[in-house]
Design a protein around this motif. Structure first.
Motif, PDB file in Angstrom:
ATOM      1  N   THR A  89       0.836  -1.196   0.000  1.00  0.00           N
ATOM      2  CA  THR A  89       0.000   0.000   0.000  1.00  0.00           C
ATOM      3  C   THR A  89       0.871   1.246   0.000  1.00  0.00           C
ATOM      4  N   ALA A  90       0.645   2.140  -0.936  1.00  0.00           N
ATOM      5  CA  ALA A  90       1.376   3.402  -0.954  1.00  0.00           C
ATOM      6  C   ALA A  90       0.646   4.394  -0.068  1.00  0.00           C
ATOM      7  N   VAL A  91       1.344   5.435   0.326  1.00  0.00           N
ATOM      8  CA  VAL A  91       0.711   6.456   1.156  1.00  0.00           C
ATOM      9  C   VAL A  91      -0.121   7.351   0.252  1.00  0.00           C
ATOM     10  N   ALA A  92      -1.362   7.584   0.597  1.00  0.00           N
ATOM     11  CA  ALA A  92      -2.226   8.435  -0.212  1.00  0.00           C
ATOM     12  C   ALA A  92      -1.734   9.867  -0.127  1.00  0.00           C
ATOM     13  N   ALA A 119      -2.617  11.618  -8.635  1.00  0.00           N
ATOM     14  CA  ALA A 119      -2.285  10.779  -7.478  1.00  0.00           C
ATOM     15  C   ALA A 119      -0.791  10.477  -7.472  1.00  0.00           C
TER      16      ALA A 119
END
Lengths: 379, 340
Positions: free
Chosen positions: B24-27, B57
C-alpha cells in the motif's frame, strides 16, 4: 418373361417416387430453416423473455443475453426478422459489460483511495474498454428498435398492446439508446455512438404509457432534459424525475428511482442522490411487495442504484457499501470547537459542596454491615 | 526492556513497515476538484478528468472529482473555498487570470495547431509566473473545441451580411456582446439552456457553439434547408484548471499538471474533431479568401477594442497569439502591422 418385366417396372416406379420425395425434401429444407427461425424468434419474445423477466437473477439474465444473442441473431441469415428478439438479447448482453465496467470503476476508486496509481490506471483502461463494449451492445439493441418500429422521435409506432411485450420492448430499446450514449461518453467516445440520440429518445418516450410502465418513460425524458440543457419543452425535469420515482415505488419497480439516483449522482447533487437511494432501502425494509412479473428489471434498477452508493463508499472508505446498506457514508461533522465560548459569560464552575457532618446516618436495612469511610464493608 | 526484547521489537517494527510499503502506498493530499461539464459526470470533460485524477495521485494529490453542470455554481463554490481547484471555461476563468483567459479571444487562434503551441509554451516551467495572477494559478489548459457560427441562411457568410442579424449571445460574456455590437448585428440575450431553442425556433438568425452541441441540441432544426455552419473558428474554447496559490500543493505539482495538459492535448482535440465530422458536409459554409480576410479584420478590431477600451483582453497574450499566427502564415495582412 412378363413377370420379370413387371418387377422391373415396379422397381423403376419406386425409384422415381423416391427421387421425387427427395427432391421435395431438399426444396423444403430452405423453408424449414426460416420456419425454425421464425418460431424461435417468436418463442423468444413470447416465452423466453417473460420467463427471464420474472427472475431477479441479473447475472443469469445478462449471461443469457451473451450466450443466446448470437444464436438468435443467426436466424436473420435465413430471412427471419429477429429484431424484436434481439432487442432483449443485446441489452441483456450489455448489462454484463456494464457490470464489468462498474467493477473496474470500483477498483480504480479503491486504488486511488490507497494511493496505488499503477493499479488505478490499469483499472481505468479496463473500465473504458468495458464501457465501450456496453455502448456497442446497447446500441445494437437500439438499432433493432429502429428496425422493428421505425426511427424514434418522429411519429409514435403502432405498438400492439394485445401482444404485451411490444410497449416494453420499445421502452427498453429506447433506454438502450440512452445507455449507449452514456457508456460511450465514459469510454471517451470510442464506440462512436451518434450524439443526436437523446432528443429523439426523449420524444419517443412519450409514445409509451407512463403509468403502465412504472414512470420509466417520463423519468427517461426528464433525465435527458437534465443532461442536455434546453433540450426539454419547459417545466421542471427534476420534479418529473422525483414524481416518476414515487410512481415506480408504488408499483414495486425501482427503475425510475435508479434513474433519479444516477442523474443526481452525475450532476453533483450528492444529498439528493443519498436521500433517493435511502428511500429504496426504506421500501425494501418495509416488506412491501415488489414487482414479480418484471423482477429482473426491478433487480437491475437496484444494481444501478447500488453502484452509486458503492462509488460513494469506495471513495470515502476504500470499500463498497455493505450488503444491506442503502445509505451514503455519513460524514461526521468536524468539531468546530467553541466549548469555551460561554466561559466569559458564566465564569468557572463553582466548587463541589462539602458533605454535611451533623446529619444523622441513614438507617441501614437489618443485617447489612456497617460501611467504613473508605466504602469497604466490615463483616 | 532488555536488549533482546528491544531488538525483537525493532525487527518487528521494521517488518511491519516493509509489509506496509510493499502493498500500500501512502495516499496524497486530499483535494476537491470541481469539474464543470454540461453533462456532469457523464460528460467528456469529466471523463478526461478521471485520467487526470489518476495522474495527479502520482504527483501527490488525491483529488475528489465533483461534477457541476452549472458553471457559475462551480466558479462560486471555488471562490468560496468549497473546491480546492476548479475546471472552468476560459471566459469564466477571466477574473482569476486575464492572461490565460485571453486564449479564447475571437479569431485569435484559427487552428488547433495554434492552440497547441500556446499550451506547449505554458507547459514549460519558465512560464509559471504568467500562470499566476494574484491569489490564483492556472494549472492546466485543456482544449474543448472550436466555436462556430450557425446561421439560418447561407447568405449570412460575410461580415456585411451579419449587419442587422439577431445573434443569440451569452449574457455573461462581455467579449461576445462587444463582438456582436462591432459586427453591426443585434444582440439577443441567451444562456446555455436557451440559445439552441432560440435558434431552432427562428427567434434568432444565428448562434455560436462548438460542434459537440450540434447533435444533442438538434441545431439542424435551426439550420433547416437554407442554413449552414461557417467553416471558420470564431474562437478556441478551453477548460482551465484554476487553483489557489495560498493552498499547499506538493512540490512540482503545478508544472506536472500543465505538462499533463499538453501531453493529452491531442486526445481531447480528437473528440472535438469527431464532433465536427458528425455535422453533415452540406451544412459547412466555405469562406472565400477575401471574406476570410474581412472576418479576420473584424475580429482584430474587436480584440483591440476589448484590450484597450473594456480591458477584457491581455495585451501580452494577444501579442503572443499574433506571433503564432504570423509564424504559421507570414502572408497575413496583420503581420505587416503592429496593432496587437
Amino acid at each position: 418373361m412378363q413377370v420379370k418385366a413387371l418387377s422391373e417396372r415396379e422397381a423403376l416406379m419406386k425409384r422415381m417416387v423416391a427421387f421425387a420425395g427427395l427432391a421435395l425434401m431438399l426444396s423444403a429444407g430452405c423453408n424449414l430453416q426460416k420456419m425454425t427461425g421464425d418460431m424461435m424468434a417468436e418463442f423468444a419474445v413470447e416465452h423466453t423473455f417473460p420467463y427471464t423477466m420474472s427472475s431477479s437473477d441479473v447475472d443469469q439474465g445478462c449471461e443469457a443475453g451473451v450466450s443466446m444473442g448470437g444464436f438468435l441473431g443467426s436466424y436473420s441469415r435465413v430471412e427471419t426478422d429477429t429484431s424484436r428478439a434481439s432487442i432483449v438479447s443485446s441489452l441483456s448482453a450489455a448489462m454484463c459489460a456494464e457490470a464489468e465496467a462498474f467493477e473496474a470503476e470500483l477498483r480504480r476508486l479503491r486504488a486511488l483511495h490507497e494511493g496505488r496509481t499503477g493499479e488505478a490506471l490499469d483499472a481505468l483502461i479496463l473500465e473504458k474498454q468495458k464501457h465501450r463494449l456496453a455502448a456497442e451492445r446497447n446500441y445494437a439493441a437500439y438499432l433493432n428498435v429502429v428496425k422493428a418500429y421505425g426511427e424514434p422521435g418522429k411519429k409514435c409506432p403502432k405498438l400492439d398492446s394485445e401482444d404485451y411485450p411490444d410497449d416494453l420492448l420499445y421502452l427498453l430499446g429506447l433506454s438502450s439508446g440512452m445507455l449507449a450514449m452514456v457508456h460511450d461518453r465514459h469510454a471517451g467516445g470510442a464506440a462512436g455512438i451518434p450524439m443526436d440520440l437523446p432528443p429523439k429518445i426523449a420524444r419517443a418516450a412519450k409514445c409509451v404509457n407512463n403509468d403502465a410502465w412504472w414512470g420509466m418513460p417520463a423519468a427517461m425524458k426528464a433525465a435527458i432534459e437534465i443532461a442536455i440543457p434546453g433540450a426539454g419543452e419547459g417545466g421542471d425535469p427534476w420534479a418529473v424525475l422525483k414524481e416518476s420515482a414515487t410512481l415506480g415505488d408504488s408499483k414495486g419497480m425501482s427503475m425510475a428511482r435508479a434513474l433519479l439516483v444516477q442523474t443526481a449522482g452525475a450532476t453533483g447533487e450528492h444529498d439528493m442522490m443519498c436521500a433517493a437511494a435511502a428511500k429504496h432501502g426504506e421500501l425494501l425494509a418495509s416488506g412491501e411487495a415488489r414487482n414479480s412479473k418484471f423482477a429482473l428489471l426491478d433487480a437491475y434498477g437496484a444494481v444501478l442504484l447500488r453502484h452509486e452508493l458503492n462509488k460513494d463508499w469506495t471513495k470515502q472508505k476504500g470499500h463498497r457499501a455493505p450488503v444491506d446498506a442503502w445509505t451514503c457514508v455519513e460524514i461526521e461533522e468536524e468539531d468546530e470547537g467553541g466549548d469555551d465560548l460561554l466561559d466569559d459569560m458564566l465564569g468557572s464552575d463553582p466548587p463541589p459542596k462539602a458533605p454535611v457532618e451533623d446529619s444523622p446516618p441513614e438507617a441501614r436495612p437489618e443485617g447489612e454491615p456497617e460501611a467504613s469511610e473508605s466504602g469497604a464493608t466490615t463483616p | 526492556m532488555n536488549n533482546v526484547s528491544l531488538r525483537i521489537s525493532l525487527l518487528g517494527l521494521a517488518a511491519l513497515m516493509l509489509l506496509a510499503s510493499s502493498g500500500t502506498a501512502v495516499a496524497g493530499e486530499a483535494k476537491t476538484l470541481c469539474v464543470f461539464d454540461l453533462s456532469g459526470a457523464n460528460g467528456d470533460a469529466f471523463a478526461s478528468m478521471k485520467e487526470y485524477q489518476v495522474a495527479a495521485a502520482g504527483w501527490g494529490v488525491d483529488f475528489e472529482l465533483k461534477p457541476y453542470t452549472d458553471e457559475l455554481a462551480a466558479t462560486e463554490d471555488f471562490k468560496a473555498g468549497k473546491c480546492d481547484a476548479a475546471l472552468i471555461t476560459g471566459v469564466r476563468a477571466r477574473p482569476f487570470n486575464k492572461f490565460t483567459s485571453t486564449i479564447e479571444a475571437m479569431g485569435a487562434l484559427p487552428e488547433y495547431g495554434n492552440l497547441k503551441k500556446v499550451v506547449k509554451a505554458f507547459s514549460k516551467a519558465k512560464a509559471r509566473k504568467l500562470m499566476i495572477q494574484g491569489d490564483y494559478e492556472v494549472a492546466g489548459i485543456f482544449p474543448l473545441g472550436a466555436v462556430y457560427l450557425y446561421v439560418n441562411d447561407k447568405s449570412i457568410n460575410t461580415k456585411e451580411a451579419l449587419a442587422g442579424k439577431k445573434i443569440a449571445t451569452f449574457s455573461f460574456d462581455e467579449a461576445a456582446r462587444v463582438m456582436v455590437d462591432v459586427a453591426g448585428a443585434s444582440y439577443a440575450a441567451a444562456d446555455i439552456s436557451t440559445f439552441a431553442g432560440m435558434f431552432n425556433n427562428g427567434s434568432v438568425d444565428a448562434c455560436y457553439a462548438p460542434a459537440a452541441a450540434y447533435g444533442p441540441l438538434e441545431l439542424h432544426k435551426g439550420l433547416g434547408s437554407n442554413g449552414g455552419v461557417i467553416k471558420f473558428p470564431l474562437a478556441m474554447l478551453t477548460l482551465q484548471l484554476v487553483i489557489r496559490t495560498g493552498d499547499s500543493w506538493p512540490e512540482g505539482f503545478q508544472d506536472a499538471s500543465r505538462a499533463y495538459a499538453y501531453d493529452h492535448f491531442n486526445d481531447l482535440v480528437k473528440l472535438a474533431k469527431k464532433a465536427e465530422k458528425a455535422i453533415p458536409g452540406k451544412y459547412w459554409i466555405e469562406i472565400k479568401d477575401e471574406d476570410r480576410a474581412r472576418y479576420e479584420e473584424l475580429f482584430r478590431d474587436v480584440r483591440v477594442r476589448l484590450r484597450d477600451k473594456e480591458k477584457v483582453f491581455d495585451k501580452s497574450m494577444l501579442k503572443l497569439m499574433r506571433k503564432i499566427r504570423c509564424k504559421a502564415d507570414a502572408t497575413r495582412a496583420e503581420c505587416s502591422q503592429e496593432r496587437e
